[in-house]
Design a protein around this motif. Structure first.
Motif, PDB file in Angstrom:
ATOM      1  N   LEU A  65      10.212  -3.662   7.469  1.00  0.00           N
ATOM      2  CA  LEU A  65       9.216  -2.621   7.194  1.00  0.00           C
ATOM      3  C   LEU A  65       8.961  -2.469   5.695  1.00  0.00           C
ATOM      4  CD1 LEU A  65      10.370  -0.021   9.843  1.00  0.00           C
ATOM      5  CD2 LEU A  65       8.208  -1.303   9.871  1.00  0.00           C
ATOM      6  N   GLU A  66       9.945  -2.809   4.883  1.00  0.00           N
ATOM      7  CA  GLU A  66       9.765  -2.753   3.433  1.00  0.00           C
ATOM      8  C   GLU A  66       8.859  -3.872   2.940  1.00  0.00           C
ATOM      9  OE1 GLU A  66      10.712  -0.119   1.688  1.00  0.00           O
ATOM     10  OE2 GLU A  66      11.413   0.591   3.640  1.00  0.00           O
ATOM     11  N   ALA A 102       5.661  -7.768  10.036  1.00  0.00           N
ATOM     12  CA  ALA A 102       5.678  -7.838   8.575  1.00  0.00           C
ATOM     13  C   ALA A 102       4.687  -8.887   8.075  1.00  0.00           C
ATOM     14  CB  ALA A 102       7.084  -8.147   8.072  1.00  0.00           C
ATOM     15  N   GLN A 114       1.327  -2.765  13.765  1.00  0.00           N
ATOM     16  CA  GLN A 114       1.850  -1.562  14.413  1.00  0.00           C
ATOM     17  C   GLN A 114       2.184  -1.840  15.881  1.00  0.00           C
ATOM     18  OE1 GLN A 114      -1.844   0.288  13.312  1.00  0.00           O
ATOM     19  NE2 GLN A 114      -0.736   2.121  12.644  1.00  0.00           N
ATOM     20  N   TRP A 128       5.973  -4.501   4.316  1.00  0.00           N
ATOM     21  CA  TRP A 128       4.583  -4.085   4.539  1.00  0.00           C
ATOM     22  C   TRP A 128       3.993  -3.619   3.203  1.00  0.00           C
ATOM     23  CZ3 TRP A 128       2.919  -1.273   9.550  1.00  0.00           C
ATOM     24  CH2 TRP A 128       3.496  -1.883  10.672  1.00  0.00           C
ATOM     25  N   ALA A 137       1.083  -7.560   8.639  1.00  0.00           N
ATOM     26  CA  ALA A 137       0.794  -6.489   7.688  1.00  0.00           C
ATOM     27  C   ALA A 137       0.476  -7.046   6.302  1.00  0.00           C
ATOM     28  CB  ALA A 137       1.977  -5.515   7.606  1.00  0.00           C
ATOM     29  N   PHE A 149       5.308  -4.208  16.366  1.00  0.00           N
ATOM     30  CA  PHE A 149       6.561  -3.519  16.056  1.00  0.00           C
ATOM     31  C   PHE A 149       6.904  -2.539  17.172  1.00  0.00           C
ATOM     32  CE2 PHE A 149       9.827  -1.063  14.144  1.00  0.00           C
ATOM     33  CZ  PHE A 149      10.408  -1.878  13.187  1.00  0.00           C
ATOM     34  N   SER A 166       3.331   5.373  11.865  1.00  0.00           N
ATOM     35  CA  SER A 166       3.521   5.002  10.457  1.00  0.00           C
ATOM     36  C   SER A 166       4.823   4.214  10.302  1.00  0.00           C
ATOM     37  CB  SER A 166       3.587   6.264   9.597  1.00  0.00           C
ATOM     38  OG  SER A 166       4.799   6.969   9.872  1.00  0.00           O
ATOM     39  N   ARG A 167       4.991   3.649   9.120  1.00  0.00           N
ATOM     40  CA  ARG A 167       6.261   2.963   8.843  1.00  0.00           C
ATOM     41  C   ARG A 167       7.423   3.942   8.911  1.00  0.00           C
ATOM     42  NH1 ARG A 167       6.253  -0.351   3.589  1.00  0.00           N
ATOM     43  NH2 ARG A 167       5.010   1.392   2.848  1.00  0.00           N
ATOM     44  N   ASP A 168       7.214   5.187   8.505  1.00  0.00           N
ATOM     45  CA  ASP A 168       8.278   6.190   8.611  1.00  0.00           C
ATOM     46  C   ASP A 168       8.651   6.428  10.077  1.00  0.00           C
ATOM     47  OD1 ASP A 168       8.602   6.535   5.893  1.00  0.00           O
ATOM     48  OD2 ASP A 168       7.232   8.248   5.787  1.00  0.00           O
ATOM     49  N   PHE A 176       8.356   4.217  12.467  1.00  0.00           N
ATOM     50  CA  PHE A 176       9.085   3.024  12.904  1.00  0.00           C
ATOM     51  C   PHE A 176      10.517   3.005  12.361  1.00  0.00           C
ATOM     52  CE2 PHE A 176       4.765   0.821  13.292  1.00  0.00           C
ATOM     53  CZ  PHE A 176       4.711   1.031  14.663  1.00  0.00           C
ATOM     54  N   ARG A 177      10.698   3.467  11.137  1.00  0.00           N
ATOM     55  CA  ARG A 177      12.065   3.549  10.579  1.00  0.00           C
ATOM     56  C   ARG A 177      12.921   4.504  11.423  1.00  0.00           C
ATOM     57  NH1 ARG A 177       9.035   4.104   5.701  1.00  0.00           N
ATOM     58  NH2 ARG A 177       9.129   2.174   4.484  1.00  0.00           N
TER      59      ARG A 177
END
Length: 193
Positions: free
Chosen positions: A136-137, A94, A161, A139, A97, A164, A22-24, A26-27
């Motif tokens: 990521l923001e 990005a 995904q 997306w 996505a 990244f 998830s993006r979380d 990846f963060r």
């Protein structure tokens, strides 16, 4: 930090490996990856950044200058290269996505020769972390995960995904290279006194 062993051993493609990320994720992993590099710099001096290690297997077929193909990389070179690649993959992710088909590499790499201090390396890493997290923001809530491309033959097809995740795997590879350079530097310090 994430363990890329299944991809490195070719048990899974990067796309298969990254499907559940998830993006979380990846963060979190981006922050952890950058923190590893920053922690490595804690034991460095400015001279460490420009130290040229012994690397008889140095081979960069993509070097901008063919004369640099077999050049051993300094720690500054590794950091500049790793951050540029991670940012490239984050920017590509990005766009994918958001539904934008791949249209070329969005890459910029600072001249590594200009990076000569610990402070410059720290600044580059923190800037890169900010850029990657910002990507990521971009997306959307429902990313276009059906859209992708083949960045290089061995990679196979990847979506946002997967590309990244390649940036994080690339960071991991170069972190190990950076740790090796630091070990060589540390071993050479008594000889320099």
């Amino acid at each position: 930090m994430i363990d890329f062993t299944p991809v490195r051993r070719r048990h899974k493609s990067m796309q298969q490996f990254a499907l559940s990320f998830s993006r979380d994720d990846f963060r979190r992993w981006t922050k952890e990856s950058v923190e590893r590099f920053l922690a490595l710099l804690d034991s460095c001096q400015d001279e460490t950044i420009t130290f040229v290690p012994a690397d008889p297997q140095a081979n960069d077929p993509y070097a901008a200058d063919p004369a640099d193909q077999h050049l051993a990389w300094t720690l500054g070179h590794v950091i500049v290269h790793a951050t540029a690649s991670a940012e490239e993959y984050a920017a590509s992710g990005a766009e994918l996505a958001r539904g934008v088909p791949f249209h070329g590499r969005p890459r910029y790499e600072l001249p590594w020769q200009d990076i000569t201090s610990v402070a410059q390396c720290r600044q580059r890493l923190m800037e890169s972390r900010r850029i990657r997290l910002a990507s990521l923001e971009m997306w959307p809530d429902q990313p276009h995960l059906d859209l992708g491309y083949v960045p290089w033959e061995e990679s196979g097809w990847v979506n946002a995904q997967g590309i990244f995740a390649w940036g994080l795997a690339h960071d991991d590879d170069h972190y190990r290279q950076a740790a090796g350079i630091l070990a060589q530097w540390s071993a050479s310090v008594p000889a320099q006194l």
